[in-house]
Design an enzyme around this catalytic site. Sequence first.
Site, mmCIF file in Angstrom:
data_model
loop_
_atom_site.group_PDB
_atom_site.id
_atom_site.type_symbol
_atom_site.label_atom_id
_atom_site.label_comp_id
_atom_site.label_asym_id
_atom_site.label_seq_id
_atom_site.Cartn_x
_atom_site.Cartn_y
_atom_site.Cartn_z
ATOM 1 N N ALA A 241 28.556 35.856 70.616
ATOM 2 C CA ALA A 241 28.390 37.258 70.214
ATOM 3 C C ALA A 241 27.097 37.479 69.426
ATOM 4 C CB ALA A 241 29.597 37.697 69.402
ATOM 5 N N HIS A 242 26.872 38.742 69.056
ATOM 6 C CA HIS A 242 25.620 39.143 68.408
ATOM 7 C C HIS A 242 25.425 38.486 67.050
ATOM 8 C CE1 HIS A 242 27.815 41.970 65.737
ATOM 9 N NE2 HIS A 242 28.583 42.163 66.800
#
Length: 340
Positions: A241-242
Site C-alpha cells: 500500500a501507499h
Amino acid sequence: MEFTIQQIADLLKGEVEGDSTVKVSTLAKIEEAQTGALAFLSNLKYEPYLYTTGASAVIVSDKLELKKPVSASLIRVSDPYSSFSTLLAYYQQAVLASKVGVEEPCFIGSGSEIGEGHYRGAFSYIGNNCKIGQNVRIYPQVYIGDNVTIGDNTTLFAGVKLYANTVVGANCTLHAGVVLGSDGFGFAPQPDGTYKNVPQIGNVVLEDDVNIGANTTIDCATMGSTIVRKGTKIDNLVQVAHNVEIGKNTVIASQTGISGSTKVGNNCVIAGQVGIVGHISIADKTTIGAQSGVSKSVKESGTIIQGSPAFDYKQNLKAITVFRKLPELQRVLDELKEKN
C-alpha cells in the site's frame, strides 16, 4: 549453446572428476536428464539418481563420498545449489540478450531517451520525458507513463504497467502484470456517509536488484514515495500500500498484504498470506510465519512470530498444542465439577 564440462567448472571454480572434454548444451533435473544435459545434486534424498542419471555431467558437493560408480562426469563445488543457480542466471541472461531491437507497432513519447542494446516489444508504450538505461528489455504491451526512470539491465515482462514518475533501478525484474504507482487506498469519510477521494500525488521507487512477481501491485504514496530497497524479492500476488517502505534484501511470499505507511526492515522473511496493519514498524531480520496477522510493531531484531494476532513463534506452537487439547480439558473440568 554448447560448453565443455571444463569450461563450466572454471566458471563455477569447481574441480572436474571424469572426462572434462564432454560437452553439454542444456540444464535438467537429475532424475530426468539425458545425454548432453548438466544436472546437480544438492538434496541427498536424490542421491540414488546420481548412479542412474543419463546426464553427461552432474554438479555435486566436494564433500560427497560416492557409494557406487558414476557414469557422468562430476563437477565438485562447495555449494551445488548455489552453483546451479549461477548457471541458471547465466542461461537466463543469454536468453534475454537474444531479445534486441524494436518490434512494431510501438510508441515512444517526446523527450524520452533509451540506452543501447534495448528491446521494445510490439504494442509497448513509453510516455514523455522518460529516462531508460542500457540493455533494458520491454516486452509486448508494457505501459510506461510520463517521467519514468528505469536503470540498466532491467526487464519488464509482458503487461507491466508503470504509472507516471515511477523510478525503477538497475538489474530489476518485473514479471507479467506488475503494476507500480496505482493510487493508494485513500478515502476520507464524510458526514453524510459517503467517501471523498484523497488524491495520491506521490510515486513508487524501486532500488537496484529488486524482483517483483507476477500481478503484484505497489501503490504510489499519498505524498513522497513508496520505497522498496535494494535486493528485495517480492512474490506473485502481493499488495503493497501507499507510503510503505520495505528494507534491503527482504523476501515476501505470495498473497501478503502490507497496509499503508508501514515500515519493514532489512533482511526480513514474510511468508505467504501474511496481513500487516498500517502505521507500524517491523524490525530488521524479523521472520513472520504464513497466514499471520501482524497488528503491532515488532521492535526487536531477529524476532520470529506467527499466528493471528501474531506473537512469538514458540509460544504460538505451545498455544496451538493446548488449543487442540481443549475438548479433553473441558471434559476433565466437567468431571471435576461433578465430583465437587
